[in-house]
Design a protein around this motif. Structure first.
Motif, PDB file in Angstrom:
ATOM      1  N   GLY A  23     -61.296 -31.356  22.721  1.00  0.00           N
ATOM      2  CA  GLY A  23     -62.660 -31.841  22.560  1.00  0.00           C
ATOM      3  C   GLY A  23     -63.242 -32.204  23.915  1.00  0.00           C
ATOM      4  N   ASP A  24     -64.493 -31.853  24.158  1.00  0.00           N
ATOM      5  CA  ASP A  24     -65.100 -32.122  25.460  1.00  0.00           C
ATOM      6  C   ASP A  24     -65.081 -33.607  25.793  1.00  0.00           C
ATOM      7  OD1 ASP A  24     -65.626 -29.444  25.711  1.00  0.00           O
ATOM      8  OD2 ASP A  24     -67.669 -29.589  24.934  1.00  0.00           O
ATOM      9  N   THR A  25     -65.383 -34.442  24.805  1.00  0.00           N
ATOM     10  CA  THR A  25     -65.417 -35.890  25.033  1.00  0.00           C
ATOM     11  C   THR A  25     -64.351 -36.628  24.241  1.00  0.00           C
ATOM     12  OG1 THR A  25     -67.118 -36.048  23.315  1.00  0.00           O
ATOM     13  CG2 THR A  25     -67.877 -35.947  25.592  1.00  0.00           C
ATOM     14  N   TYR A  26     -63.677 -35.933  23.327  1.00  0.00           N
ATOM     15  CA  TYR A  26     -62.704 -36.583  22.457  1.00  0.00           C
ATOM     16  C   TYR A  26     -61.287 -36.517  23.021  1.00  0.00           C
ATOM     17  CZ  TYR A  26     -61.019 -38.293  17.914  1.00  0.00           C
ATOM     18  OH  TYR A  26     -60.469 -39.051  16.916  1.00  0.00           O
ATOM     19  N   GLY A  27     -61.020 -35.554  23.891  1.00  0.00           N
ATOM     20  CA  GLY A  27     -59.665 -35.343  24.375  1.00  0.00           C
ATOM     21  C   GLY A  27     -58.932 -34.325  23.523  1.00  0.00           C
ATOM     22  N   GLN A  28     -57.688 -34.055  23.865  1.00  0.00           N
ATOM     23  CA  GLN A  28     -56.909 -33.042  23.148  1.00  0.00           C
ATOM     24  C   GLN A  28     -56.325 -33.606  21.867  1.00  0.00           C
ATOM     25  OE1 GLN A  28     -54.196 -30.513  25.430  1.00  0.00           O
ATOM     26  NE2 GLN A  28     -52.680 -30.699  23.782  1.00  0.00           N
ATOM     27  N   VAL A  29     -56.389 -32.810  20.810  1.00  0.00           N
ATOM     28  CA  VAL A  29     -55.813 -33.152  19.508  1.00  0.00           C
ATOM     29  C   VAL A  29     -54.850 -32.037  19.120  1.00  0.00           C
ATOM     30  CG1 VAL A  29     -56.267 -33.631  17.081  1.00  0.00           C
ATOM     31  CG2 VAL A  29     -57.898 -34.400  18.831  1.00  0.00           C
ATOM     32  N   ASP A  30     -53.617 -32.406  18.795  1.00  0.00           N
ATOM     33  CA  ASP A  30     -52.615 -31.427  18.379  1.00  0.00           C
ATOM     34  C   ASP A  30     -52.607 -31.366  16.854  1.00  0.00           C
ATOM     35  OD1 ASP A  30     -51.891 -30.912  21.005  1.00  0.00           O
ATOM     36  OD2 ASP A  30     -50.425 -32.538  21.028  1.00  0.00           O
ATOM     37  N   VAL A  39     -53.426 -32.413   9.777  1.00  0.00           N
ATOM     38  CA  VAL A  39     -53.233 -33.668  10.503  1.00  0.00           C
ATOM     39  C   VAL A  39     -53.420 -33.397  11.986  1.00  0.00           C
ATOM     40  CG1 VAL A  39     -51.597 -35.504  11.090  1.00  0.00           C
ATOM     41  CG2 VAL A  39     -51.659 -34.578   8.766  1.00  0.00           C
ATOM     42  N   GLY A  40     -54.127 -34.281  12.667  1.00  0.00           N
ATOM     43  CA  GLY A  40     -54.327 -34.160  14.101  1.00  0.00           C
ATOM     44  C   GLY A  40     -53.833 -35.392  14.827  1.00  0.00           C
ATOM     45  N   LEU A  41     -52.975 -35.210  15.825  1.00  0.00           N
ATOM     46  CA  LEU A  41     -52.442 -36.308  16.627  1.00  0.00           C
ATOM     47  C   LEU A  41     -53.019 -36.230  18.035  1.00  0.00           C
ATOM     48  CD1 LEU A  41     -48.657 -36.150  15.625  1.00  0.00           C
ATOM     49  CD2 LEU A  41     -50.490 -37.463  14.538  1.00  0.00           C
ATOM     50  N   SER A  42     -53.415 -37.365  18.568  1.00  0.00           N
ATOM     51  CA  SER A  42     -53.927 -37.391  19.927  1.00  0.00           C
ATOM     52  C   SER A  42     -52.821 -37.027  20.906  1.00  0.00           C
ATOM     53  CB  SER A  42     -54.483 -38.774  20.263  1.00  0.00           C
ATOM     54  OG  SER A  42     -54.805 -38.860  21.641  1.00  0.00           O
ATOM     55  N   ALA A  43     -53.163 -36.198  21.880  1.00  0.00           N
ATOM     56  CA  ALA A  43     -52.203 -35.847  22.925  1.00  0.00           C
ATOM     57  C   ALA A  43     -52.220 -36.860  24.062  1.00  0.00           C
ATOM     58  CB  ALA A  43     -52.515 -34.449  23.472  1.00  0.00           C
TER      59      ALA A  43
END
Length: 310
Positions: A23-30, A39-43
């Motif tokens: 995400g441009d402003t959200y950060g990476q989500v795995d 399910v998405g976990l923050s990297a």
């Protein structure tokens, strides 16, 4: 096929995604699938909300190419509505050709989120991201049409209780039991954003701060539980642990005594209480003996008073 089909009771399974999405402003989500649930976990790769690595920030189920999702967002703006992290329900549209998942959020008035751009979350698949299984591809409907046709589905998803073990507090307690203090704290913050008097969440915030050695901050959360309900003797036990961490030994035993008198059971602690019981084992044993002796004394007197002897 129209978006109305998506909202029908005959909705089909959607894509099953796996891999990193940026995400441009959200950060990476795995992303990964747990059955039919995405399910998405923050990297932990930055982003406006600065979620700790491994934090579950997204979950939901596909209806066609539309994901009925719960997403964690951090808020900024005037308190109390615009402070902290809280979950939001949203409809995210997935484009299988560009590997883009996007959703528009309606934030509380005067609030904004550093994780969004113009109230929109856009996650783009990066190298290694791909659908692991494709059903029949469905053209993405215009956002307004999706919004209108899936309004009943979204309302039902928001009103429906989350499955046992997936509520923010329960997830936080599971993380506490595994010593993941920072990750647990994010869950309890989300719960407090919904209800700032949630005792489980306040205790969880205290426990996670104690786990990371911040007793002063822990006490701030425990002091918000006033009065302490008789059904929550564990609050006194956590107060005792905070006092012990701060070096106030004279307050530990009275607080433990109060907890035990209200039937707190350290011999069978909840998983997230194990660290507390270990830290205060000697004090707990001392207080337990004193409480048992006190309870036995009246029993002997009453036995004598009830004797039938002349």
């Amino acid at each position: 096929m129209t978006a109305l089909s998506v909202a029908s009771g005959l909705a089909w399974a959607g894509p099953k995604l796996a891999g990193p999405y940026q995400g441009d402003t959200y950060g990476q989500v795995d992303l990964h699938m747990e059955g039919e649930r995405l399910v998405g976990l923050s990297a932990g790769s930055g982003g406006g909300c600065k979620f700790a690595p491994g934090t579950e920030v997204l979950s939901g189920e596909f209806q066609g190419n539309v994901l009925v999702a719960t997403v964690q967002l951090c808020l900024e703006g005037p308190p109390p509505d615009c402070v902290g992290v809280r979950p939001f329900t949203a409809l995210a549209v997935y484009n299988p050709n560009s590997l883009v998942l996007s959703a528009h959020f309606r934030l509380p008035p005067k609030c904004h989120s550093p994780g969004l751009k113009d109230s929109v979350l856009t996650l783009r698949g990066v190298r290694g991201a791909e659908p692991v299984e494709r059903e029949e591809e469905v053209p993405a409907a215009p956002p307004d049409e999706v919004e209108a046709s899936l309004a009943p589905a979204r309302e039902a998803a928001a009103a429906r209780p989350q499955p046992l073990g997936t509520r923010p507090v329960e997830l936080g307690q599971n993380l506490l039991a595994n010593g993941k203090w920072d990750m647990a704290r994010a869950r309890f913050e989300a719960a407090l954003a919904e209800d700032n008097k949630d005792i489980d969440a306040l205790v969880g915030m205290a426990a996670s701060n104690l786990g990371s050695g911040n007793a002063v901050r822990a006490v701030e959360y425990l002091e918000r539980i006033r009065p302490v309900p008789p059904s929550r003797p564990d609050v006194y036990a956590w107060q005792a642990y905070a006092a012990e961490q701060q070096g106030f030994k004279g307050r530990v035993v009275p607080l433990l005594r109060r907890a035990l008198e209200l039937n707190w059971a350290p011999e069978s602690p909840k998983p997230w209480e194990a660290v507390l019981v270990r830290a205060l084992a000697a004090d707990i044993e001392q207080v337990q003996k004193a409480v048992k002796n006190r309870k036995r004394a009246p029993g002997r007197e009453s036995a004598g008073a009830g004797s039938s002897s002349p």
